[in-house]
Design an enzyme around this catalytic site. Structure first.
Site, PDB file in Angstrom:
ATOM      1  N   TYR A 193     -53.917  30.388   5.221  1.00 41.33           N
ATOM      2  CA  TYR A 193     -54.056  28.958   5.548  1.00 41.33           C
ATOM      3  C   TYR A 193     -54.794  28.834   6.881  1.00 41.33           C
ATOM      4  O   TYR A 193     -54.288  29.173   7.936  1.00 41.33           O
ATOM      5  CB  TYR A 193     -52.694  28.259   5.627  1.00 41.33           C
ATOM      6  CG  TYR A 193     -51.906  28.264   4.333  1.00 41.33           C
ATOM      7  CD1 TYR A 193     -52.519  28.528   3.109  1.00 41.33           C
ATOM      8  CD2 TYR A 193     -50.539  28.002   4.321  1.00 41.33           C
ATOM      9  CE1 TYR A 193     -51.789  28.548   1.925  1.00 41.33           C
ATOM     10  CE2 TYR A 193     -49.799  28.012   3.139  1.00 41.33           C
ATOM     11  CZ  TYR A 193     -50.436  28.297   1.953  1.00 41.33           C
ATOM     12  OH  TYR A 193     -49.709  28.310   0.779  1.00 41.33           O
ATOM     13  N   GLY A 212     -46.688  17.696  -7.211  1.00 41.21           N
ATOM     14  CA  GLY A 212     -47.889  17.740  -8.059  1.00 41.21           C
ATOM     15  C   GLY A 212     -49.144  17.526  -7.233  1.00 41.21           C
ATOM     16  O   GLY A 212     -50.043  16.798  -7.644  1.00 41.21           O
ATOM     17  N   ARG A 213     -49.189  18.171  -6.048  1.00 43.64           N
ATOM     18  CA  ARG A 213     -50.300  18.016  -5.089  1.00 43.64           C
ATOM     19  C   ARG A 213     -50.506  16.546  -4.739  1.00 43.64           C
ATOM     20  O   ARG A 213     -51.618  16.074  -4.546  1.00 43.64           O
ATOM     21  CB  ARG A 213     -51.593  18.645  -5.609  1.00 43.64           C
ATOM     22  CG  ARG A 213     -51.474  20.166  -5.813  1.00 43.64           C
ATOM     23  CD  ARG A 213     -52.812  20.829  -6.061  1.00 43.64           C
ATOM     24  NE  ARG A 213     -52.629  22.213  -6.495  1.00 43.64           N
ATOM     25  CZ  ARG A 213     -52.605  23.276  -5.684  1.00 43.64           C
ATOM     26  NH1 ARG A 213     -52.761  23.122  -4.398  1.00 43.64           N
ATOM     27  NH2 ARG A 213     -52.437  24.499  -6.168  1.00 43.64           N
TER      28      ARG A 213
HETATM   29  N1  LIG Z   1     -48.076  30.045  -2.953  1.00 43.68           N
HETATM   30  C1  LIG Z   1     -49.137  29.346  -3.243  1.00 43.68           C
HETATM   31  O1  LIG Z   1     -50.080  29.830  -3.841  1.00 43.68           O
HETATM   32  C2  LIG Z   1     -49.198  27.903  -2.824  1.00 43.68           C
HETATM   33  C3  LIG Z   1     -50.160  27.035  -3.383  1.00 43.68           C
HETATM   34  C4  LIG Z   1     -50.157  25.698  -2.984  1.00 43.68           C
HETATM   35  C5  LIG Z   1     -49.242  25.258  -2.040  1.00 43.68           C
HETATM   36  N2  LIG Z   1     -48.342  26.131  -1.504  1.00 43.68           N
HETATM   37  C6  LIG Z   1     -47.330  25.691  -0.520  1.00 43.68           C
HETATM   38  O2  LIG Z   1     -46.661  24.541  -1.026  1.00 43.68           O
HETATM   39  C7  LIG Z   1     -46.744  23.461  -0.102  1.00 43.68           C
HETATM   40  C8  LIG Z   1     -46.803  22.141  -0.810  1.00 43.68           C
HETATM   41  O3  LIG Z   1     -47.813  22.131  -1.801  1.00 43.68           O
HETATM   42  P1  LIG Z   1     -49.046  21.122  -1.849  1.00 43.68           P
HETATM   43  O4  LIG Z   1     -49.381  20.626  -0.496  1.00 43.68           O
HETATM   44  O5  LIG Z   1     -50.092  21.799  -2.651  1.00 43.68           O
HETATM   45  O6  LIG Z   1     -48.529  19.948  -2.784  1.00 43.68           O
HETATM   46  P2  LIG Z   1     -47.392  18.827  -2.735  1.00 43.68           P
HETATM   47  O7  LIG Z   1     -46.373  19.167  -1.749  1.00 43.68           O
HETATM   48  O8  LIG Z   1     -47.001  18.652  -4.136  1.00 43.68           O
HETATM   49  O9  LIG Z   1     -48.215  17.541  -2.307  1.00 43.68           O
HETATM   50  C9  LIG Z   1     -48.827  17.419  -1.057  1.00 43.68           C
HETATM   51  C10 LIG Z   1     -49.679  16.175  -1.084  1.00 43.68           C
HETATM   52  O10 LIG Z   1     -48.857  15.035  -1.276  1.00 43.68           O
HETATM   53  C11 LIG Z   1     -49.028  14.090  -0.228  1.00 43.68           C
HETATM   54  N3  LIG Z   1     -47.687  13.551   0.077  1.00 43.68           N
HETATM   55  C12 LIG Z   1     -46.616  14.238   0.553  1.00 43.68           C
HETATM   56  N4  LIG Z   1     -45.548  13.442   0.654  1.00 43.68           N
HETATM   57  C13 LIG Z   1     -45.941  12.218   0.243  1.00 43.68           C
HETATM   58  C14 LIG Z   1     -45.285  10.965   0.112  1.00 43.68           C
HETATM   59  N5  LIG Z   1     -44.021  10.834   0.422  1.00 43.68           N
HETATM   60  N6  LIG Z   1     -46.010   9.907  -0.358  1.00 43.68           N
HETATM   61  C15 LIG Z   1     -47.307  10.047  -0.677  1.00 43.68           C
HETATM   62  N7  LIG Z   1     -47.984  11.209  -0.581  1.00 43.68           N
HETATM   63  C16 LIG Z   1     -47.309  12.287  -0.122  1.00 43.68           C
HETATM   64  C17 LIG Z   1     -49.612  14.879   0.922  1.00 43.68           C
HETATM   65  O11 LIG Z   1     -50.441  14.062   1.712  1.00 43.68           O
HETATM   66  P3  LIG Z   1     -50.197  13.890   3.318  1.00 43.68           P
HETATM   67  O12 LIG Z   1     -50.253  15.294   3.877  1.00 43.68           O
HETATM   68  O13 LIG Z   1     -51.322  13.032   3.725  1.00 43.68           O
HETATM   69  O14 LIG Z   1     -48.843  13.262   3.450  1.00 43.68           O
HETATM   70  C18 LIG Z   1     -50.430  15.939   0.215  1.00 43.68           C
HETATM   71  O15 LIG Z   1     -51.707  15.449  -0.114  1.00 43.68           O
HETATM   72  C19 LIG Z   1     -47.981  23.796   0.734  1.00 43.68           C
HETATM   73  O16 LIG Z   1     -47.944  23.184   2.000  1.00 43.68           O
HETATM   74  C20 LIG Z   1     -47.903  25.289   0.825  1.00 43.68           C
HETATM   75  O17 LIG Z   1     -47.044  25.667   1.867  1.00 43.68           O
HETATM   76  C21 LIG Z   1     -48.309  27.432  -1.897  1.00 43.68           C
END
Ligand SMILES: NC(=O)c1ccc[n+]([C@@H]2O[C@H](COP(=O)([O-])OP(=O)(O)OC[C@H]3O[C@@H](n4cnc5c(N)ncnc54)[C@H](OP(=O)(O)O)[C@@H]3O)[C@@H](O)[C@H]2O)c1
Length: 328
Positions: free
Chosen positions: A56, A205-206
């Site tokens: 990251y 869901g991202r």
């Molecule tokens: N192991 C792997 O390969 C892998 C892959 C992907 C992710 N990850 C880990 O998983 C974590 C989370 O995954 P992710 O970021 O892909 O997806 P997520 O947590 O499903 O969604 C994050 C997205 O949702 C938005 N969001 C969050 N809370 C919200 C709310 N209450 N209302 C509206 N929008 C909201 C965020 O925007 P804002 O930031 O603008 O709030 C961001 O764009 C990452 O940070 C990482 O640590 C690991």
């Protein structure tokens, strides 16, 4: 906030925090000062489980956590990941060779300003290094006190089993949400059998399940979602929005928000699940953490499952390059 236990004995807040978006995959990024303030705020709100990775940034994300938590190191659980090789800041491929792991751990410890990592994940399974060899290196790092626990990410049940036989695995981190439920059949039975915890990534869901990404949504340049068929194909987004409408209905019934429902639903699946929603907005932390208060009866869970089974979702969750790194 209440805690949950991953594996045998890794105690973490029941809602973790995904820190990736602070410096990778989802621009625009906050300044270093803003990010550190944000991480401390998450801690103040009861989050003790923070997820980062060498890749990251690359590298910058770990530095933020190092700065934010150096004076409260023993109060937080830091999970980071190895498994990619780099040429400067460019990712050159997956690499879990002993040599690359040894390089990675020293860099991570340094940037995290710590002498141990609580949970060290292999970020992607390396087809060129057997999982048994990787597990052996993890054992050595544990003996040296450099890591306390280890885990895998996007690994198959077969690989998890082999890894666990050499050096007990504490957690699997793979994608799981109402938007992507493959884990339920592919890995969760094995995790339950072996007593391994599950850390769903992209639990919102991202962002899709929060209802803020509507058909026609434009992501900023450099956002990873621009490369994913589910997000970059208007017909798919349009079709899949029926899931969001359903999550919104559930939120109304529970008198909460779609994000809280999506996270509460994950927590309700198994007591050994700890989601790591990603946000970089202080005002969303409270909302996401409130997912811990959303409860479902057995009957509600059964009805939701039935409903989710009938909602037909379309479009891949990854582009071809990313998909090729998933262990099948
Ligand atoms: N192991 C792997 O390969 C892998 C892959 C992907 C992710 N990850 C880990 O998983 C974590 C989370 O995954 P992710 O970021 O892909 O997806 P997520 O947590 O499903 O969604 C994050 C997205 O949702 C938005 N969001 C969050 N809370 C919200 C709310 N209450 N209302 C509206 N929008 C909201 C965020 O925007 P804002 O930031 O603008 O709030 C961001 O764009 C990452 O940070 C990482 O640590 C690991």
């Amino acid at each position: 906030m209440k805690t949950r236990t991953l594996g045998k004995d890794l105690i973490v807040s029941e809602m973790g925090l995904g820190c990736m978006g602070l410096s990778y995959s989802q621009p625009p990024f906050p300044t270093k000062e803003e990010a550190i303030k944000f991480l401390r705020e998450a801690y103040e709100q009861g989050v003790t489980f923070f997820d980062t990775a060498e890749v990251y940034g690359p590298f910058d994300n770990e530095e933020l956590l190092g700065e934010a938590f150096k004076d409260i190191r023993d109060k937080v659980v830091i999970a980071t990941k190895f498994g990619f090789s780099f040429d400067g800041k460019n990712i050159t491929g997956v690499d879990s060779s002993r040599e690359n792991i040894m390089r990675a751990i020293e860099g991570s410890l340094n940037r995290l300003q710590t002498d141990y990592i609580d949970l060290y994940y292999q970020h992607r399974v390396d087809p060129n290094t057997s999982i048994e060899e990787v597990a052996q290196v993890m054992k050595e790092l544990m003996e040296q006190g450099k890591i306390k626990h280890w885990g895998l990410s996007e690994a198959s049940a077969k690989t998890i089993r082999k890894a666990h036989a050499i050096c007990p695995v504490t957690a699997l981190q793979s994608e799981y949400s109402m938007f992507w439920r493959e884990a339920e059949t592919k890995v969760m039975p094995t995790l339950e059998e072996l007593g391994i915890g599950f850390v769903p990534f992209s639990p919102l869901g991202r962002g899709f399940l929060t209802g803020t990404i509507k058909p026609g949504h434009i992501f900023p340049e450099g956002d990873f979602r621009n490369s994913i068929p589910r997000f970059n194909t208007p017909e798919y987004l349009e079709n899949n929005f029926k899931l969001v409408k359903y999550v919104e209905e559930l939120a109304e019934q529970k008198n909460t928000t779609p994000a809280a429902v999506a996270l509460g639903w994950l927590l309700a699946q198994k007591p050994w699940i700890v989601p790591i929603p990603g946000t970089k907005k202080i005002e969303r932390l409270k909302e996401n953490n409130s997912g811990t208060n959303v409860m479902f009866s057995k009957e509600e869970l059964e009805n939701i499952k039935k409903m989710l089974d009938t909602i037909e979702l379309v479009g891949h969750r990854y582009n071809d390059a990313t998909e090729s790194r998933v262990d099948k």
